[in-house]
Design a protein around this motif. Structure first.
Motif, short mmCIF file in Angstrom:
data_model
loop_
_atom_site.label_atom_id
_atom_site.label_comp_id
_atom_site.label_asym_id
_atom_site.label_seq_id
_atom_site.Cartn_x
_atom_site.Cartn_y
_atom_site.Cartn_z
N LEU A 21 0.82 -1.21 0.00
CA LEU A 21 0.00 0.00 0.00
C LEU A 21 0.86 1.27 0.00
O LEU A 21 0.38 2.34 -0.40
CB LEU A 21 -0.93 0.01 1.22
N VAL A 22 2.10 1.17 0.46
CA VAL A 22 2.98 2.34 0.45
C VAL A 22 4.18 2.11 -0.47
O VAL A 22 5.15 2.87 -0.44
CB VAL A 22 3.46 2.69 1.88
N GLY A 23 4.09 1.07 -1.31
CA GLY A 23 5.14 0.84 -2.30
C GLY A 23 6.46 0.37 -1.72
O GLY A 23 7.53 0.71 -2.24
N PHE A 24 6.40 -0.43 -0.65
CA PHE A 24 7.64 -0.94 -0.06
C PHE A 24 7.64 -2.46 -0.19
O PHE A 24 6.98 -3.17 0.55
CB PHE A 24 7.77 -0.54 1.41
N GLY A 25 8.40 -2.92 -1.18
CA GLY A 25 8.49 -4.35 -1.44
C GLY A 25 9.92 -4.81 -1.55
O GLY A 25 10.86 -4.17 -1.04
N PHE A 26 10.14 -5.93 -2.25
CA PHE A 26 11.47 -6.53 -2.33
C PHE A 26 12.48 -5.59 -3.02
O PHE A 26 13.64 -5.51 -2.62
CB PHE A 26 11.41 -7.86 -3.06
N LYS A 27 12.03 -4.89 -4.04
CA LYS A 27 12.91 -3.96 -4.77
C LYS A 27 13.41 -2.86 -3.83
O LYS A 27 14.59 -2.49 -3.84
CB LYS A 27 12.16 -3.36 -5.96
N ILE A 68 5.80 -16.84 -3.59
CA ILE A 68 6.28 -15.51 -3.20
C ILE A 68 5.26 -14.46 -3.62
O ILE A 68 4.66 -14.53 -4.70
CB ILE A 68 7.66 -15.21 -3.83
N SER A 69 5.04 -13.49 -2.75
CA SER A 69 4.01 -12.48 -2.97
C SER A 69 4.22 -11.69 -4.25
O SER A 69 5.26 -11.04 -4.44
CB SER A 69 3.98 -11.52 -1.77
N ARG A 70 3.22 -11.71 -5.10
CA ARG A 70 3.26 -10.93 -6.34
C ARG A 70 3.22 -9.44 -6.05
O ARG A 70 3.96 -8.66 -6.64
CB ARG A 70 2.07 -11.34 -7.21
N GLN A 71 2.36 -9.02 -5.11
CA GLN A 71 2.22 -7.59 -4.83
C GLN A 71 3.47 -6.99 -4.20
O GLN A 71 3.67 -5.77 -4.29
CB GLN A 71 1.03 -7.35 -3.89
N ARG A 72 4.28 -7.80 -3.58
CA ARG A 72 5.50 -7.29 -2.96
C ARG A 72 6.70 -7.35 -3.90
O ARG A 72 7.80 -6.99 -3.52
CB ARG A 72 5.78 -8.05 -1.66
N GLY A 73 6.45 -7.82 -5.12
CA GLY A 73 7.50 -7.81 -6.14
C GLY A 73 7.69 -9.11 -6.88
O GLY A 73 8.36 -9.15 -7.92
N GLY A 74 7.14 -10.22 -6.35
CA GLY A 74 7.26 -11.49 -7.04
C GLY A 74 8.63 -12.14 -6.87
O GLY A 74 9.55 -11.61 -6.24
N TRP A 75 8.73 -13.35 -7.46
CA TRP A 75 9.93 -14.17 -7.26
C TRP A 75 11.19 -13.52 -7.81
O TRP A 75 12.25 -13.56 -7.18
CB TRP A 75 9.73 -15.53 -7.90
#
Length: 678
Positions: A21-27, A68-75
């Motif tokens: 929701l705030v754009g904080f994922g694996f990247k 692995i979560s797609r919304q958080r950046g995916g595999w």
């Protein structure tokens, strides 16, 4: 059981909250790696990385544990992040959950997983169709991890990543709610090749954890650190003042037991019914009321060894303290066969009811609300320096790689706020007079509509947290009133009363007679607590174990409970301040916390042998916690206002000397992190 592998670096961990929701994922985690390396971070552990409910801001509502979560950046992004961390020498810790979202989106819930029907994967009541959930949250269905086939299936991704060394450690979420915590930890240890495991549990300093784990997330040390910075006399004074104001005489534990009893009679009725059916099938003559009284009288859950049929001394003490019929006592002493499922369900329910009662008590027992949180104790939380040394010696001997935390995503206030509640115990006499003024000058604002207990909660909260923004404070007011359950509740919302309390706070913001007293006292308390926070920080990162940092807690952090504690972090502030330090800048009040962390972790990285060596208490003088690590490092921390660091004398250099004279930390403030001069 396999011995845990030890990493080459063991400096500090940091907890990062993935939030689409705030754009904080694996990247975004990968982009932080250079900063984390400069800070000497050795471990990163993320909130759950598995596929979860759409737009989940926490990730614990898992719908597929093997994706692995797609919304958080995916595999692809996860793999890039893991490689970047490994290249920087930073270990990645996986957050393992043992529950999933009860949703048709979940292939294990909707029955589409071959060989794993719903009633095998989840613990479904065969009579009511109700599933065993996470506490009383039935939408989070507990996985039957005790079934080895289910364990292998639902942990397939975790085990694969561990064997491939994509992840280097595991944190088990809410471990207290596992039916068989020891068995689960043993299987996970064996399945992952001995990767280090930490448990999220609210454990005490003398509690035993499974042999297959390296430790906990550190709530025991959080309580110990808070306790040594708390005045015992002031704590007793605050308890007495609370009783005078409220007319209540119950101690904290009595309030918690009463709250647990309420939950057992309401939210957990189906679980009590199920336990009664299960025991009745094996042991005749046990009534439902017998089961009820047994559940609510257990002071904590046991972890009985059903495999070897052994009752440990610590479990025997719990059983002896409970209200049990002779038949039930025989069951828990493992003298009756065929009761294993009843025992596991009983232990789980004791943990759930105890947790719910404990949470409600945070908002009911108001002697010092900052000392109610996660292992702290408002009646007897204060400890002496000798007791802190005893606890540290125990950690050094038993679990030298356990975590030490001050803030987590689960606690109800951040460590810097909790330090203010501790500092309040040193100002208890003045606090009495301040509160009496508050009651007097604020009477016209509510005309008796706001209960005295709720006023006192607000005065404590606002004094220690501050007059924070309405968009943060007003949802908290709703949460607090409903959790307390006195004048509003989640089942019966009293929105009129909630609105009246919020309106009262709005008036306080501009009420000059209140602000004239509030602002100077708040500022004085904040200065005292800031000094204590820095001292707590040094102990957190030098005591036996590994300091764990919650995201954002590198700088001053004044957060309250979820979702406030999941707010995004502006990492550019940390990056800029650290760059200035690297160029020789001195700490200011705003950057003091980051500077202390940087200096302390840098020392820990340079001299790992010292921090892995003997922990030896030394005499630092009155009101000083002092100890030597190995033969090269000494720590001297004032835990009482006015105490002065003298240090070990010639031949030592204080790495924290530049804090002396920093405006805002108080005249004469000092901290000692001494390294022997070669």
């Amino acid at each position: 059981m396999r011995k845990q592998k030890q990493p080459s670096r063991w400096v500090a961990s940091i907890r990062l909250q993935l939030n689409p929701l705030v754009g904080f994922g694996f990247k975004e985690v990968r982009e932080l790696v250079p900063l984390l390396k400069r800070l000497h971070i050795s471990h990163v552990y993320l909130s759950p990385a598995m596929e979860s409910e759409e737009n989940s801001n926490h990730g614990y509502d898992v719908i597929n544990p093997n994706k692995i979560s797609r919304q958080r950046g995916g595999w692809v992004e996860y793999r890039k992040m893991a490689r970047a961390l490994k290249s920087a020498g930073i270990d990645l810790i996986w957050d393992a959950t043992h529950h999933m979202l009860a949703s048709e989106k979940n292939l294990y819930w909707n029955g589409s997983a071959p060989g794993f029907p719903k009633n095998r994967v989840f613990d479904i009541d065969p009579v009511t169709g109700q599933n065993r959930g996470f506490m009383d949250f039935l939408h989070l269905a507990s996985i039957r991890e005790e079934d080895e086939g289910v364990f292998d299936e639902t942990n397939e991704l975790l085990i694969r990543l561990a064997k491939q060394n994509v992840i280097q450690g595991i944190r088990i979420d809410a471990a207290e709610y596992l039916l068989d915590m020891n068995g689960y930890c043993d299987r996970l240890n064996q399945s992952t090749g001995g990767k280090p495991i930490w448990l999220e549990v609210i454990n005490g300093p003398d509690d035993e954890l499974p042999d297959s784990v390296v430790g906990s997330v550190g709530m025991d040390e959080m309580a110990s650190i808070q306790g040594v910075f708390t005045s015992r006399a002031g704590q007793d004074d605050l308890v007495a003042f609370w009783r005078e104001l409220s007319g209540r005489s119950e101690e904290h534990d009595e309030v918690a037991r009463a709250a647990s009893r309420e939950f057992a009679r309401t939210a957990f009725v189906p679980q009590i019914d199920r336990l009664h059916r299960e025991i009745s099938a094996t042991v005749p003559g046990v009534s439902r009321e017998d089961v009820f009284e047994a559940v609510v009288s257990f002071p904590r859950r046991t972890h009985l060894n059903l495999k070897d049929r052994v009752v440990a001394d610590k479990d025997r003490e719990v059983i002896d303290s409970a209200h049990l019929t002779p038949q039930l006592r025989q069951v828990f002493m493992l003298e009756v066969s065929g009761c294993d499922q009843f025992i596991r369900h009983f232990e789980h329910l004791v943990a759930c009811i105890g947790a719910k009662g404990g949470i409600q008590t945070i908002y009911r027992y108001l002697a010092n609300i900052g000392m109610n949180d996660s292992g702290c104790h408002p009646d007897h939380g204060a400890i002496g320096i000798d007791e802190l040394h005893r606890r540290h010696a125990l950690r050094a001997a038993k679990m030298p790689h356990t975590m030490n935390c001050r803030s987590t995503h689960d606690v109800h206030i951040s460590g810097d706020v909790r330090a203010r509640f501790g500092a309040l115990t040193y100002l208890s006499g003045e606090w009495r007079e301040v509160v009496k003024q508050f009651f007097s000058v604020n009477q016209p604002l509510h005309d008796g509509q706001i209960h005295v207990e709720d006023q006192y909660f607000l005065y404590q909260f606002l004094t220690c947290v501050g007059l924070i923004e309405a968009e943060r404070l007003e949802p908290y007011i709703t949460h607090w009133l409903r959790e307390a359950g006195y004048r509003s509740s989640w089942a019966n919302n009293n929105t009129a009363y909630e609105t009246a309390v919020k309106e009262f706070v709005r008036k306080l913001r501009s009420h000059e007679p209140f602000l004239r007293t509030f602002q100077p006292f708040h500022q004085r308390l904040a200065r005292l607590a800031a000094a204590q926070s820095l001292g707590q920080l040094v102990i957190q990162h030098t005591a036996p174990g590994m300091g764990d940092i919650y995201q954002g807690d590198l700088m001053w952090l004044f957060l309250i409970n979820d979702p406030d504690n999941r707010r995004p972090v502006d990492w550019s502030i940390t990056d800029s301040a650290l760059a200035a330090f690297e160029q020789g800048a001195k700490p200011t009040f705003d950057t003091a916390k980051l500077w202390v962390t940087w200096q302390t972790l840098g020392l820990k990285e340079r001299y790992p042998d010292a921090f892995a060596g003997a922990y030896t208490p030394v005499d630092g003088g009155q009101g000083i916690v002092a100890y030597q690590l190995g033969d090269r490092v000494q720590v001297h921390v004032p835990v009482q206002p006015g105490a002065q660091v003298q240090g070990p004398g010639q031949g030592w250099r204080n790495l924290l000397q530049d804090l002396e004279g920093v405006e805002g930390l108080g005249e004469g403030f000092s901290l000692g992190l001494f390294v022997r001069i070669d």
